[in-house]
Design a protein around this motif. Structure first.
Motif, mmCIF file in Angstrom:
data_model
loop_
_atom_site.group_PDB
_atom_site.id
_atom_site.type_symbol
_atom_site.label_atom_id
_atom_site.label_comp_id
_atom_site.label_asym_id
_atom_site.label_seq_id
_atom_site.Cartn_x
_atom_site.Cartn_y
_atom_site.Cartn_z
ATOM 1 N N LEU B 21 0.867 -1.185 0.000
ATOM 2 C CA LEU B 21 0.000 0.000 0.000
ATOM 3 C C LEU B 21 0.896 1.225 0.000
ATOM 4 O O LEU B 21 1.937 1.245 0.672
ATOM 5 C CB LEU B 21 -0.888 -0.025 1.255
ATOM 6 C CG LEU B 21 -1.689 1.210 1.632
ATOM 7 C CD1 LEU B 21 -2.913 1.337 0.726
ATOM 8 C CD2 LEU B 21 -2.170 1.133 3.082
ATOM 9 N N ILE B 23 0.347 5.452 0.184
ATOM 10 C CA ILE B 23 -0.491 6.651 0.166
ATOM 11 C C ILE B 23 0.444 7.861 0.266
ATOM 12 O O ILE B 23 1.184 7.997 1.248
ATOM 13 C CB ILE B 23 -1.512 6.641 1.317
ATOM 14 C CG1 ILE B 23 -2.450 5.437 1.133
ATOM 15 C CG2 ILE B 23 -2.315 7.927 1.369
ATOM 16 C CD1 ILE B 23 -3.283 5.135 2.321
ATOM 17 N N SER B 29 -7.176 9.742 1.425
ATOM 18 C CA SER B 29 -7.442 8.470 0.763
ATOM 19 C C SER B 29 -8.661 7.775 1.349
ATOM 20 O O SER B 29 -8.799 7.672 2.571
ATOM 21 C CB SER B 29 -6.208 7.588 0.933
ATOM 22 O OG SER B 29 -6.511 6.268 0.625
ATOM 23 N N PHE B 31 -10.728 4.265 1.868
ATOM 24 C CA PHE B 31 -10.336 2.859 1.984
ATOM 25 C C PHE B 31 -11.619 2.055 2.052
ATOM 26 O O PHE B 31 -12.367 2.169 3.026
ATOM 27 C CB PHE B 31 -9.483 2.692 3.255
ATOM 28 C CG PHE B 31 -8.777 1.366 3.364
ATOM 29 C CD1 PHE B 31 -8.533 0.571 2.253
ATOM 30 C CD2 PHE B 31 -8.319 0.918 4.598
ATOM 31 C CE1 PHE B 31 -7.857 -0.640 2.370
ATOM 32 C CE2 PHE B 31 -7.642 -0.286 4.726
ATOM 33 C CZ PHE B 31 -7.419 -1.071 3.604
ATOM 34 N N LYS B 39 -9.967 -4.497 6.769
ATOM 35 C CA LYS B 39 -9.650 -3.052 6.749
ATOM 36 C C LYS B 39 -9.189 -2.590 8.134
ATOM 37 O O LYS B 39 -8.135 -1.959 8.264
ATOM 38 C CB LYS B 39 -10.893 -2.234 6.318
ATOM 39 C CG LYS B 39 -11.387 -2.529 4.920
ATOM 40 C CD LYS B 39 -12.496 -1.598 4.517
ATOM 41 C CE LYS B 39 -13.749 -1.718 5.354
ATOM 42 N NZ LYS B 39 -14.439 -3.012 5.262
ATOM 43 N N VAL B 200 -6.928 9.744 -3.381
ATOM 44 C CA VAL B 200 -6.563 8.348 -3.660
ATOM 45 C C VAL B 200 -7.719 7.446 -3.232
ATOM 46 O O VAL B 200 -8.399 7.728 -2.247
ATOM 47 C CB VAL B 200 -5.282 7.957 -2.871
ATOM 48 C CG1 VAL B 200 -4.888 6.511 -3.139
ATOM 49 C CG2 VAL B 200 -4.123 8.877 -3.210
ATOM 50 N N ARG B 201 -7.910 6.390 -4.002
ATOM 51 C CA ARG B 201 -8.956 5.426 -3.654
ATOM 52 C C ARG B 201 -8.286 4.065 -3.469
ATOM 53 O O ARG B 201 -7.614 3.566 -4.363
ATOM 54 C CB ARG B 201 -9.974 5.347 -4.786
ATOM 55 C CG ARG B 201 -11.097 4.382 -4.572
ATOM 56 C CD ARG B 201 -11.985 4.382 -5.824
ATOM 57 N NE ARG B 201 -13.160 3.556 -5.615
ATOM 58 C CZ ARG B 201 -13.181 2.252 -5.819
ATOM 59 N NH1 ARG B 201 -12.093 1.616 -6.218
ATOM 60 N NH2 ARG B 201 -14.294 1.562 -5.614
ATOM 61 N N CYS B 202 -8.421 3.497 -2.259
ATOM 62 C CA CYS B 202 -7.839 2.180 -1.998
ATOM 63 C C CYS B 202 -8.970 1.192 -1.769
ATOM 64 O O CYS B 202 -9.942 1.493 -1.076
ATOM 65 C CB CYS B 202 -6.965 2.207 -0.746
ATOM 66 S SG CYS B 202 -5.540 3.257 -0.930
ATOM 67 N N GLU B 203 -8.822 0.034 -2.361
ATOM 68 C CA GLU B 203 -9.849 -0.988 -2.182
ATOM 69 C C GLU B 203 -9.189 -2.310 -1.833
ATOM 70 O O GLU B 203 -8.187 -2.694 -2.444
ATOM 71 C CB GLU B 203 -10.674 -1.121 -3.461
ATOM 72 C CG GLU B 203 -11.836 -2.087 -3.274
ATOM 73 C CD GLU B 203 -12.808 -2.089 -4.441
ATOM 74 O OE1 GLU B 203 -12.532 -1.383 -5.436
ATOM 75 O OE2 GLU B 203 -13.817 -2.800 -4.347
ATOM 76 N N VAL B 209 -4.568 -4.966 -1.386
ATOM 77 C CA VAL B 209 -5.056 -3.591 -1.456
ATOM 78 C C VAL B 209 -4.652 -2.993 -2.799
ATOM 79 O O VAL B 209 -3.483 -3.017 -3.183
ATOM 80 C CB VAL B 209 -4.463 -2.732 -0.302
ATOM 81 C CG1 VAL B 209 -5.025 -1.320 -0.351
ATOM 82 C CG2 VAL B 209 -4.760 -3.370 1.052
ATOM 83 N N CYS B 211 -4.636 0.419 -4.900
ATOM 84 C CA CYS B 211 -4.814 1.864 -4.776
ATOM 85 C C CYS B 211 -4.701 2.534 -6.147
ATOM 86 O O CYS B 211 -3.904 2.109 -6.993
ATOM 87 C CB CYS B 211 -3.733 2.457 -3.875
ATOM 88 S SG CYS B 211 -3.936 2.008 -2.163
ATOM 89 N N CYS B 212 -5.515 3.561 -6.361
ATOM 90 C CA CYS B 212 -5.352 4.326 -7.600
ATOM 91 C C CYS B 212 -5.615 5.798 -7.301
ATOM 92 O O CYS B 212 -6.477 6.123 -6.486
ATOM 93 C CB CYS B 212 -6.283 3.806 -8.693
ATOM 94 S SG CYS B 212 -7.995 3.800 -8.223
#
Lengths: 295, 214
Positions: B21, B23, B29, B31, B39, B200-203, B209, B211-212
């Motif tokens: 991950l 960030i 961000s 999550f 999570k 940022v978007r983390c999934e 994880v 992230c984009c």
């Protein structure tokens, strides 16, 4: 309608069982209390023997309960929160005073203090055998085992989240324990201290063996009952027993009140806040200790 | 910056392996991920409440894998809040400041700032046990914001708030982020709530994880 009746019958039958059990207990105790008149009670209470045994009981129980509570908080905490090497063994040993007949502990103490290590302690540190300090030692060992169990249950039920937050807010482990864990558990600790005190009042077996029952010297309320029975003074034995029952009922009532006052605040408590360790936790697991002369 | 390199976490039966991950500093961000995917476990590892079984954790370039939670300077608001139930709101807010020996004047200034922003001024003397869930959630957030942390980790801080309070808290978070340029990791099930301020978007998916940047 059927289910409502079924529900009601279910609860009524359980309530009836509870009432029956309480009724049998009350019947037995009342039959004992009926053997003495109020006049007898007053006369016995004024006697020097009972008064000195009450004073000694209160003094030794207060010291023992304080020590037992101080020991039970950290030990109960570590047993509730950590998994460590041979934890099962430590738990099993800590429970011996509960699971084994307390008389065994009196005998073990007596033999221990006849050993070299015991004699060294008696010669250089403190004399215990057939002394008042021996009463305190017996009460402490037996009651600590109960207090540790109660505190362990308390800490099992108390969320560790506030402690964790304290760690992120700058506390070290000790700081979190003293600034968060202890204040959070304070009502439960108070209840444990009260129950421990009442339990100490009733400890009998180990005192009989280790501290002896020396009239006016190592005589506490629980041993008074035995001494008076032995000397055929049934009225005095009953009065001493009634005193222990009064202690038991009073302490339970105070503990319940404490539990209620905390329970009331818990009702208004939002789901957001952590459930403080309520004395209910203690109350649920503890056999009412007060006035036990069972050992 | 928050960086996890091949992090492994073991918590009872639950296990996560090879978590990566990244960030960036000062990023906000989100999550997201289904319930039970880990999570909160990852957040607890970042905050130092849980030790990873493998891998590395870097905070602002510093290896913090084994660093104590108290030394990481992370503000953490967990889902269950963890308020100190025997203290009132004011003392809850001041708890961390007292530990860090912040001067009384500074404490007062920070507390006023946060309580005004989160509309807690009238509740300062209230016991936290008497608060509603929404009020308690704002106190938990305030307790962290007064510390002005460089990294803010939030576990569903908007979950029990009504629409108006949600807007208020979102606004406070956005302003705090803009003013203090802190790195924020915000767990949510309602991405739309914080969509506007997320960089940022983390999934979390299948134990990994993704992230984009947005």
């Amino acid at each position: 309608m059927m289910s409502l009746n079924c529900e009601r019958r279910f609860w009524l039958s359980l309530q009836l069982l509870a009432f029956c059990f309480a009724g049998v207990l009350l019947w037995i105790l009342a039959s004992m209390a009926m053997r003495v008149s109020l006049g007898d009670v007053v006369v016995m209470l004024m006697s020097d023997g009972i008064q000195s045994s009450v004073k000694l009981s209160i003094m030794t129980s207060s010291i023992s309960a304080a020590i037992a509570t101080l020991l039970s908080v950290p030990i109960g905490y570590v047993l509730a929160r950590r998994t460590f090497f041979a934890k099962w063994l430590v738990e099993a040993i800590c429970i011996i005073p509960i699971s084994a007949p307390p008389l065994v502990f009196g005998l073990a103490l007596l033999i221990f203090f006849q050993s070299t290590a015991g004699q060294l302690i008696e010669a250089n540190v403190w004399k215990f055998t057939f002394q008042v300090s021996g009463i305190v030692l017996c009460q402490c060992l037996i009651t600590s085992a109960y207090a540790i169990q109660w505190m362990q249950t308390v800490f099992h039920q108390q969320s560790n989240r506030p402690e964790q937050i304290a760690l992120t807010l700058g506390c070290n482990r000790w700081g979190a324990f003293f600034r968060v864990t202890i204040p959070e558990a304070r009502p439960a600790i108070t209840t444990v201290a009260l129950m421990a005190w009442a339990h100490c009042m009733g400890v009998f077996g180990p005192i009989l063996v280790f501290a002896g029952m020396i009239r006016g010297r190592t005589e506490v309320l629980s041993t008074t009952i035995w001494l008076e029975l032995q000397s055929g003074n049934l009225e005095a034995a009953i009065v001493a027993s009634l005193l222990l029952i009064v202690v038991a009922v009073s302490v339970t009532a105070i503990a319940k009140r404490l539990q209620l006052s905390i329970g009331r605040s818990a009702v208004t408590r939002s789901a957001a806040t952590q459930t403080a360790a309520t004395p209910a936790a203690v109350d649920q697991t503890a056999a009412t200790p007060a006035g036990r002369a069972d050992d | 910056m928050i960086e996890l390199h091949q992090l492994g976490i073991q918590r009872g039966e639950f296990c996560l392996q090879g978590i990566d991950l990244k960030i960036p500093t000062s990023a906000y961000s989100s999550f997201i991920g289904a319930s039970g995917t880990g999570k909160t476990t990852i957040l607890e590892c970042i905050t130092g409440l849980l030790q990873p079984s493998a891998g590395k954790l870097l905070l602002n370039g510093q290896d913090c894998t084994t660093m104590a939670a108290a030394d990481r300077g992370i503000g953490y608001v967990p889902q269950d809040l963890g308020l100190f139930s025997w203290l009132n709101v004011q003392k809850n807010l001041a708890f961390g400041l007292n530990r860090q020996k912040v001067s009384a004047d500074e404490q007062r200034q920070r507390t006023v700032e946060v309580t005004e922003a989160l509309q807690l001024a009238d509740l300062l003397k209230s016991r936290v046990t008497t608060l509603s869930r929404g009020q308690a959630q704002r106190v938990a957030l305030g307790r962290v914001l007064v510390m002005r942390p460089k990294i803010l980790v939030l576990d569903e801080p908007l979950s029990s708030l009504d629409a108006a309070t949600k807007n208020l808290v979102t606004d406070v978070l956005a302003k705090f982020h803009a003013k203090h340029l802190c790195t924020v990791l915000h767990v949510t099930h309602h991405e739309a709530d914080i969509d506007a301020m997320c960089d940022v978007r983390c999934e979390i998916q299948d134990g990994q994880v993704i992230c984009c940047e947005k």
